[in-house]
Scaffold this active site. Structure first.
Site, PDB file in Angstrom:
ATOM      1  CB  CYS A 124      15.773   5.652 -42.490  1.00 23.67           C
ATOM      2  SG  CYS A 124      15.571   7.368 -42.975  1.00 23.67           S
ATOM      3  CB  CYS A 163       9.648  -4.345 -42.444  1.00 27.81           C
ATOM      4  SG  CYS A 163       9.710  -3.271 -43.869  1.00 27.81           S
ATOM      5  CB  CYS A 203     -21.850  -9.357  33.549  1.00 26.61           C
ATOM      6  SG  CYS A 203     -21.364  -7.635  33.657  1.00 26.61           S
ATOM      7  CB  CYS A 208     -11.126   4.928  26.324  1.00 25.57           C
ATOM      8  SG  CYS A 208     -12.651   4.219  25.694  1.00 25.57           S
ATOM      9  CB  CYS A 259     -28.270  -6.440  21.395  1.00 26.91           C
ATOM     10  SG  CYS A 259     -27.177  -7.101  22.659  1.00 26.91           S
TER      11      CYS A 259
END
Lengths: 590, 157
Positions: free
Chosen positions: A145, A164, A293, A300, A326
């Site tokens: 064991c 142990c 500007c 794209c 903005c």
């Protein structure tokens, strides 16, 4: 023994000084020969011996057996001082209990004759007492064991702390028993177990680390006092002991880590992209505005407002996009971009200088060969000049100062930037400190360049007077750069990092003689030496004295500092050239 | 493999021999598989589980007894250290504090002890843990008693 060596050294120095007052590098009062080297190389062969030193100290003090001492030291991570501190503070019983050491003075259970059979609580078999084993903690189970238990634990990687089997028993099992039982069934596993125990000295010990060289040289380095230092392994690899990356003082480990990360990853490219481009709202490609500007068209075909990045129609004038407004975001955005731009330029400034000096360093490393040639040319000439150690001294001084100089730029980048110490200094303080530091850095830089210039001169073609002049210059500049380096380190340690409240940054101290080369750990006893041979030496070992006058036949003295230094000194009178394999300080002393 | 089988067989014999020793525990081995066990345990007195009978399922690993058996409640139970849905049990001796000296019988005893002394600081059932931690003993007890009555007691009529 040590005093003897020391006085010899003193005598030697003063002698040299009277001969040549200029050679003040030699009389550096900081270098104390009696102290000896503080770093040791631990190879596979000397690992056991290195472990034994510490084991011996603990065994002697606590009168323990070796496996108990090892258990104790593994628990306290090989910190002998810590073991002693716990002993004083908590007493022997607690010290042992916490580490799982159970010392049985005399096995009471052993003396009365055991009943012929014992019951193992694990397999519940009744077995003859020859097939059961009782551990020091008093628990007794059958060998089979126990063996199973050990195998499971070793395979789980818990070799260093196998407990142990009994419930709530924290005792660590006797390694001798483990070894015997396991090797009966799995000899290779027992070997593995032994290796784990042995290497625990490196793995669990904060004063010992594997050399990080790749491919791995197989050695480990042990430092004595300060873990913030830079060392050179016997394989020639130089590294920072604390973070295991290349030697980087006067940068702190954290600064260095951040710096290489910054240099390596594309964070600056990303930074450029954020400053100079905006993603197209449709296809999300970064678009750079190359003039015109504020209405920008992506390839794209999508048009968008450069100020806010929002998609717009194409109808616009110079100052206005139809149906789009903005304006109120404008200021904030520009500020952000402005800031990113400033950070980028700041980084580029420091990085360019850092890079310039590392490049110079690399080019100068090639000087070694040329210098060797020049010196041999000079030696062939029949002149009254015999001693050319100033050339090599100068070259090594140049390497060291150049190194310090290049790493001082990443240091400055973080010291005076916003990343690390934003809240530690007011702006005025920072400006003041930055000026102080930069003054020193610039002085050092100027002198390093001068030194470089003189070293690179083709002095082997010059006449003697001119050589003498260059020699004077080089020696002078060596002293100056050394002092300036030292001052710069002191400024960093005391005025800059020392005054910080929160950020803890340690740097390796300045080594005038270059990065310390670790010496081989001298093995006094072989792994199988008998006990009497081990007993009377350990004090000398732990003192780290390799200077002691041992007969040259003992151990592998070829590599220990003592003999090579002596040999080198003798050589210097014969005018021999430097050996790159010698420790830096040996070369300096020539 | 052989060792675990032998050990379990011993335990089986032990259980058969001392059936009357512990009336709170009834351990039964699966007819066809010695690695599967079930147990019936009685809820300890003076706890909300009193009067209930709880079923446990054991699954024993081949490394047994070096490694702990896996145990879970088959009967629904409201307890901080038992998962309400799966019945999984959080108990140190079933994890890192396992010792090969434990038996299935002693594991049952440990579980009974856990029922009497819940550890609300490492809850698998957070609702139950929170009740206890916030000091609502009455709330916890009534919930636990309710589930005991619903799941662990023989239906009356």
């Amino acid at each position: 023994m040590e005093d003897g060596v020391g006085s010899e050294e003193d005598y030697y120095d003063s002698d040299r000084e009277s001969l040549d007052g200029l050679e003040n590098e030699e009389s550096d009062p900081q270098w104390v020969p009696a102290k000896g080297p503080s770093c040791k190389v631990i190879t596979k062969e000397s690992l056991l011996a290195a472990q034994r030193e510490d084991l011996r100290r603990v065994m002697d003090l606590l009168s323990l057996r070796e496996h108990h001492a090892r258990t104790l030291l593994i628990h306290y991570r090989w910190d002998v001082e810590k073991v002693f501190a716990v002993l004083v503070e908590k007493g022997k019983a607690r010290l042992f209990a916490e580490a799982g050491v159970s010392v049985v003075e005399n096995h009471d259970a052993d003396s009365p004759v055991l009943s012929s059979t014992e019951t193992c609580d694990i397999c519940m078999e009744d077995l003859p007492s020859s097939e059961v084993t009782k551990m020091d903690c008093g628990h007794c189970f059958c060998n089979s064991c126990w063996t199973e238990h050990f195998i499971v634990k070793i395979n789980e990687g818990q070799s260093k702390r196998i407990r142990c089997m009994a419930y709530k028993c924290f005792a660590i099992c006797d390694e001798g028993i483990i070894r015997t039982l396991v090797s009966k069934r799995h000899p290779d596993l027992a070997e593995k177990f032994d290796r784990f125990l042995l290497e625990s000295y490196i793995e669990d010990n904060k004063m010992v680390k594997w050399c990080p060289s790749t491919p791995h040289c197989g050695s480990a380095i042990r430092v004595e006092n300060d873990e913030f230092c830079e060392v050179e392994c016997s394989c020639g690899f130089q590294f920072c002991f604390s973070c295991l990356s290349e030697a980087h003082s006067p940068c702190s480990c954290l600064m260095w880590e951040l710096w290489i990360k910054k240099c390596r990853d594309e964070s600056e490219t990303v930074n450029w992209i954020t400053v100079h481009t905006k993603p197209c709202p449709k296809c999300h490609k970064p678009v750079e505005k190359n003039g015109g500007c504020n209405l920008v068209s992506c390839i794209c075909g999508q048009a968008f407002c450069w100020l806010c990045g929002g998609a717009t129609g194409r109808d616009h004038t110079w100052s206005h996009i139809t149906g789009h407004s903005c304006g109120r975001y404008k200021e904030d955005r520009e500020k952000k971009a402005e800031r990113a731009k400033r950070d980028l330029y700041r980084y580029m400034h420091y990085h360019n200088r850092y890079k310039a000096h590392t490049d110079s360093f690399e080019q100068e490393s090639r000087l070694r060969e040329t210098i060797r040639e020049k010196v041999s040319n000079l030696e062939e000439r029949d002149s009254r000049l015999r001693d050319f150690s100033w050339v090599t001294n100068g070259l090594y001084r140049l390497f060291r100062s150049r190194r310090a100089l290049s790493y001082s730029y990443p240091f400055a980048f973080y010291m005076f930037g916003d990343d690390l110490f934003k809240d530690e200094m007011t702006n005025e303080e920072r400006e003041l400190k930055q000026h102080l530091f930069e003054d020193q850095q610039q002085q050092l830089e100027a002198n390093v360049e001068k030194l470089s210039k003189f070293i690179e001169e083709p002095f082997d073609q010059y006449d003697e007077d001119k050589i003498m002049e260059i020699r004077m210059q080089v020696i002078n500049l060596c002293v100056i750069t050394d002092t300036l380096c030292k001052k710069m380190y002191e400024c960093i340690e005391n005025d800059l990092l020392g005054s910080l409240q929160f950020g803890i940054h340690n740097i390796a101290p300045y080594q005038s003689k270059g990065i310390e080369r670790a010496t081989e750990l001298t093995v006094f006893w072989s792994a199988t030496a008998n006990d009497t041979g081990k007993f009377h030496k350990p004090d000398e070992q732990t003192g780290g004295t390799t200077e002691s006058d041992r007969p040259s036949g003992s151990g592998s003295s070829d590599d220990n500092g003592c003999s090579s230094r002596k040999r080198a000194r003798e050589g210097s009178f014969g005018g021999s050239l430097f050996d790159l394999n010698l420790p830096a300080d040996v070369i300096d002393r020539n | 493999m052989q060792a675990s089988r032998a050990r379990l067989f011993k335990e089986y014999k032990e259980v058969q021999r001392e059936k009357a020793a512990d009336p709170d525990i009834q351990l039964v081995c699966d007819d066809s598989n010695i690695f599967k066990w079930t147990a019936l345990i009685k809820g300890p007195s003076e706890t909300p589980y009193e009067g209930g009978v709880f079923q446990l399922a054991f699954s024993v690993p081949e490394q047994y007894p070096l490694q702990p058996p896996q145990v879970r409640f088959l009967t629904k139970i409201f307890h901080p250290n038992v998962h309400f849905k799966t019945g999984e049990i959080c108990l140190d001796i079933l994890k890192n504090a396992w010792s090969p000296a434990w038996t299935l019988q002693s594991v049952c005893r440990a579980i009974i002890a856990l029922m009497g002394h819940p550890e609300p600081d490492s809850p698998l059932n957070c609702d139950s843990g929170n009740l206890l931690r916030s000091g609502d003993i009455r709330g916890f007890q009534s919930m636990a008693r309710m589930y005991t009555r619903l799941a662990a007691m023989p239906k009356k009529g």
